[in-house]
Enzyme design. Structure first.
Site, PDB file in Angstrom:
ATOM      1  N   ASP A  12       0.805  -1.227   0.000  1.00  0.00           N
ATOM      2  CA  ASP A  12       0.000   0.000   0.000  1.00  0.00           C
ATOM      3  C   ASP A  12       0.838   1.277   0.000  1.00  0.00           C
ATOM      4  OD1 ASP A  12      -2.202  -1.695   0.144  1.00  0.00           O
ATOM      5  OD2 ASP A  12      -2.095  -1.748   2.326  1.00  0.00           O
ATOM      6  N   GLU A  13       1.980   1.230  -0.628  1.00  0.00           N
ATOM      7  CA  GLU A  13       2.864   2.399  -0.657  1.00  0.00           C
ATOM      8  C   GLU A  13       2.490   3.384  -1.757  1.00  0.00           C
ATOM      9  OE1 GLU A  13       3.901  -0.700  -1.173  1.00  0.00           O
ATOM     10  OE2 GLU A  13       5.272  -1.317   0.426  1.00  0.00           O
ATOM     11  N   LYS A  15       2.263   1.956  -5.139  1.00  0.00           N
ATOM     12  CA  LYS A  15       2.900   1.341  -6.326  1.00  0.00           C
ATOM     13  C   LYS A  15       2.015   1.455  -7.552  1.00  0.00           C
ATOM     14  CE  LYS A  15       2.781  -2.657  -4.295  1.00  0.00           C
ATOM     15  NZ  LYS A  15       2.376  -2.357  -2.930  1.00  0.00           N
ATOM     16  N   GLY A  16       0.713   1.186  -7.354  1.00  0.00           N
ATOM     17  CA  GLY A  16      -0.224   1.177  -8.484  1.00  0.00           C
ATOM     18  C   GLY A  16      -0.237   2.514  -9.187  1.00  0.00           C
ATOM     19  N   GLY A  39      -4.300  -4.531  -3.780  1.00  0.00           N
ATOM     20  CA  GLY A  39      -5.339  -3.535  -4.058  1.00  0.00           C
ATOM     21  C   GLY A  39      -4.676  -2.250  -4.482  1.00  0.00           C
ATOM     22  N   HIS A  40      -4.796  -1.914  -5.752  1.00  0.00           N
ATOM     23  CA  HIS A  40      -4.124  -0.718  -6.264  1.00  0.00           C
ATOM     24  C   HIS A  40      -5.160   0.302  -6.718  1.00  0.00           C
ATOM     25  CE1 HIS A  40      -0.489  -3.542  -7.163  1.00  0.00           C
ATOM     26  NE2 HIS A  40      -0.642  -3.276  -5.890  1.00  0.00           N
ATOM     27  N   GLN A 198       2.245  -6.243  -3.010  1.00  0.00           N
ATOM     28  CA  GLN A 198       2.673  -6.307  -1.604  1.00  0.00           C
ATOM     29  C   GLN A 198       3.935  -5.445  -1.401  1.00  0.00           C
ATOM     30  OE1 GLN A 198       1.733  -9.685  -3.126  1.00  0.00           O
ATOM     31  NE2 GLN A 198      -0.216  -8.789  -2.612  1.00  0.00           N
ATOM     32  N   ARG A 281     -10.296  -2.934   5.638  1.00  0.00           N
ATOM     33  CA  ARG A 281      -9.819  -2.860   7.022  1.00  0.00           C
ATOM     34  C   ARG A 281      -9.040  -1.559   7.257  1.00  0.00           C
ATOM     35  NH1 ARG A 281      -6.572  -8.496   7.565  1.00  0.00           N
ATOM     36  NH2 ARG A 281      -6.004  -7.939   5.447  1.00  0.00           N
ATOM     37  N   ARG A 283      -6.031   0.561   8.260  1.00  0.00           N
ATOM     38  CA  ARG A 283      -4.621   0.160   8.314  1.00  0.00           C
ATOM     39  C   ARG A 283      -3.994   0.636   9.621  1.00  0.00           C
ATOM     40  NH1 ARG A 283      -3.980   2.219   2.214  1.00  0.00           N
ATOM     41  NH2 ARG A 283      -4.876   0.405   1.202  1.00  0.00           N
TER      42      ARG A 283
HETATM   43  P1  IMO Z   1      -0.750  -4.294  -2.206  1.00  0.00           P
HETATM   44  O1  IMO Z   1      -0.263  -4.845  -3.511  1.00  0.00           O
HETATM   45  C1  IMO Z   1      -1.010  -4.673   2.130  1.00  0.00           C
HETATM   46  C2  IMO Z   1      -1.132  -8.741   3.804  1.00  0.00           C
HETATM   47  C3  IMO Z   1      -2.425  -9.165   4.447  1.00  0.00           C
HETATM   48  C4  IMO Z   1      -1.900 -10.117   5.507  1.00  0.00           C
HETATM   49  C5  IMO Z   1      -0.719 -10.801   4.816  1.00  0.00           C
HETATM   50  C6  IMO Z   1      -1.043 -12.157   4.217  1.00  0.00           C
HETATM   51  O2  IMO Z   1      -2.051  -3.599  -2.246  1.00  0.00           O
HETATM   52  O3  IMO Z   1       0.324  -3.464  -1.578  1.00  0.00           O
HETATM   53  P2  IMO Z   1      -2.477 -12.924   2.115  1.00  0.00           P
HETATM   54  O4  IMO Z   1      -3.944 -12.760   1.812  1.00  0.00           O
HETATM   55  O5  IMO Z   1      -1.595 -12.327   1.069  1.00  0.00           O
HETATM   56  O6  IMO Z   1      -2.097 -14.331   2.454  1.00  0.00           O
HETATM   57  O7  IMO Z   1      -2.252 -12.086   3.470  1.00  0.00           O
HETATM   58  O8  IMO Z   1      -0.332  -9.909   3.766  1.00  0.00           O
HETATM   59  N1  IMO Z   1      -1.250  -8.237   2.411  1.00  0.00           N
HETATM   60  C7  IMO Z   1      -1.182  -6.947   2.056  1.00  0.00           C
HETATM   61  N2  IMO Z   1      -1.076  -5.838   2.801  1.00  0.00           N
HETATM   62  N3  IMO Z   1      -1.022  -4.563   0.795  1.00  0.00           N
HETATM   63  C8  IMO Z   1      -1.107  -5.672   0.022  1.00  0.00           C
HETATM   64  O9  IMO Z   1      -0.998  -5.626  -1.310  1.00  0.00           O
HETATM   65  C9  IMO Z   1      -1.223  -6.937   0.638  1.00  0.00           C
HETATM   66  N4  IMO Z   1      -1.343  -8.209   0.197  1.00  0.00           N
HETATM   67  C10 IMO Z   1      -1.344  -8.996   1.284  1.00  0.00           C
HETATM   68  O10 IMO Z   1      -3.107  -8.084   5.013  1.00  0.00           O
HETATM   69  O11 IMO Z   1      -1.370  -9.387   6.594  1.00  0.00           O
HETATM   70 MG    MG Z   2      -3.104  -2.255  -1.377  1.00  0.00          MG
END
Ligand code: IMO
Ligand code: MG
Length: 409
Positions: A12-13, A15-16, A39-40, A198, A281, A283
């Site tokens: 969630d930095e 990136k998208g 989620g982007h 991620q 959720r 953050r």
């Molecule tokens: P983007 O690409 C933030 C977190 C979940 C959980 C852990 C494992 O938007 O940055 P999972 O369903 O992958 O097995 O969950 O990873 N998580 C993320 N947190 N941004 C994401 O993606 C995430 N994808 C998984 O909240 O703690």
């Molecule tokens: Mg995200």
């Protein structure tokens, strides 16, 4: 040239948004890891796009987007997302390519994911999208890949309900699937952008295991997950926020969880709309953790950072960053591997004065307020990684680069 953009924190930095911005000069945009857990959010003019599986390059007309072999794809989610894009006026037909080695997420995986997590002594707080189950089956060699849909032995071994569920997607996937290694070789020399999902601290190897996702979310994943060798990666950029967020459970050394910090966390959460795009959720919020950021620079071999959300601190009297951890009365400057240790460390916070003027109004390095420039220079010196670009708001034109991303360093 092959340019990789990854998250340098816990996802969630932004990136998208950056991938959408860089897409303008790319011909191909490749997602190499993760699935519908990502989620982007991308804002273009008055439209907001929420992407989970489809690479952010889809918003730019004419670009080809590729879902790499490193991904785990839920075809129902994918086609739903594509239908949503059509409804928003995006023409995607003929522009979406799927590796035939990518693994599929079957319907039962999601409930299995949730049930496994609920029964863990220390639940991870997964997104419930079946990601860990799909990667688990992949490693266990019981997964099903796109190519396998046309293998009669594998197909017939699937349960009747899985076959029935998959049947309507077969033809549609059949048009999109490619043997990715050959496809990538045929297109070398063109500008390719590799979109991470991620972040470094959620990477299955380098993150805060077991509180991580199951894919490779560091830059090396771009080679593995997109059928390229490591020497084909030319540049790696890492996106980070001026503070830190985390969704789900797990250690978070700089979390703002006590006293006045709670109010600060609430303020940043509202200013930054820090609610999950995938799960909604709220953050968890913390101080920028430079110990972790330096580590993210190492495990991604970052050439540069993109700094986002610094504008949120406009008008603040002061802001804090973590430069060291304290554990059992001792100061340490590395990111511990042991979870119990990471849970015990106390952050050593260095305070910076706020600045006059607005980062939000800046459109070049020279327009960044002097106080904020000093903050950036401190981060660069501490991590050894220069900041190459800035995102100072959600819109495309609230982005600027100090270094050309498409120049090889
Ligand atoms: P983007 O690409 C933030 C977190 C979940 C959980 C852990 C494992 O938007 O940055 P999972 O369903 O992958 O097995 O969950 O990873 N998580 C993320 N947190 N941004 C994401 O993606 C995430 N994808 C998984 O909240 O703690
Ligand atoms: Mg995200």
């Amino acid at each position: 040239m092959n340019l990789v953009v990854v998250g340098a924190q816990w996802g969630d930095e932004g990136k998208g948004k950056m991938v959408d911005y860089f897409s303008e000069n790319a011909e191909f945009v490749v997602r190499f890891s993760g699935g519908a857990n990502a989620g982007h959010t991308i804002k273009v003019d008055d439209k907001t796009f929420a992407l989970h599986l489809i690479p952010a390059g889809i918003i730019s007309p004419g670009k080809t987007v590729i879902l790499g072999n490193g991904m785990v794809i839920d075809p129902a989610s994918m086609f739903e997302e594509l239908a949503g894009l059509s409804a928003q006026g995006i023409e995607w037909e003929g522009r979406v390519v799927v590796s035939d080695r990518a693994h599929l997420v079957l319907p039962g995986y999601k409930s299995e994911d949730r049930s496994i997590d609920e029964h863990r002594a220390r639940p991870i707080g997964t997104t419930g999208r079946g990601i860990g189950v799909a990667y688990g089956k992949k490693a266990f060699r019981d997964g099903i890949r796109v190519a396998d849909l046309w293998d009669p032995v594998i197909w017939n071994a699937l349960s009747p309900s899985d076959r029935e569920w998959l049947e309507p997607y077969k033809d549609r996937l059949g048009i999109m699937k490619v043997n990715l290694a050959a496809y990538m070789m045929a297109n070398q020399g063109k500008h390719m952008l590799f979109e991470g999902a991620q972040g470094a601290l959620l990477d299955v190897d380098h993150g805060t295991y077991p509180y991580v996702s199951s894919g490779i979310s560091t830059a090396s994943g771009a080679a593995v997950g997109a059928a390229l060798g490591p020497r084909k990666i030319h540049k790696c950029l890492g996106v980070f926020k001026a503070y830190q967020t985390r969704v789900g459970n797990g250690p978070f050394p700089t979390e703002m969880s006590r006293g006045d910090d709670v109010n600060l966390a609430d303020t940043l959460r509202e200013l930054g709309h820090e609610y999950g795009v995938t799960t909604g959720r709220p953050r968890r919020i913390g101080y920028l953790d430079l110990v972790a950021l330096k580590y993210a620079g190492w495990v991604n071999s970052l050439d540069g950072f993109i700094l986002s959300h610094m504008n949120l601190y406009d008008g603040f009297e002061s802001l804090g960053v973590c430069t060291e951890y304290e554990i059992d009365g001792e100061r340490i400057d590395h990111f511990p591997s042991n979870i119990a240790e990471l849970e015990r460390v106390k952050p050593v916070i260095q305070t910076f004065a706020g600045w006059e003027g607005k980062v939000a109004d800046a459109r070049s390095w020279d327009e960044i307020p002097v106080g904020a420039q000093k903050f950036v220079e401190f981060i660069e010196k501490f991590t050894g990684v220069p900041v190459h670009g800035y995102s100072v708001g959600p819109l495309r034109d609230e982005t600027f680069m100090k270094e050309d991303p498409w120049t090889q360093s």
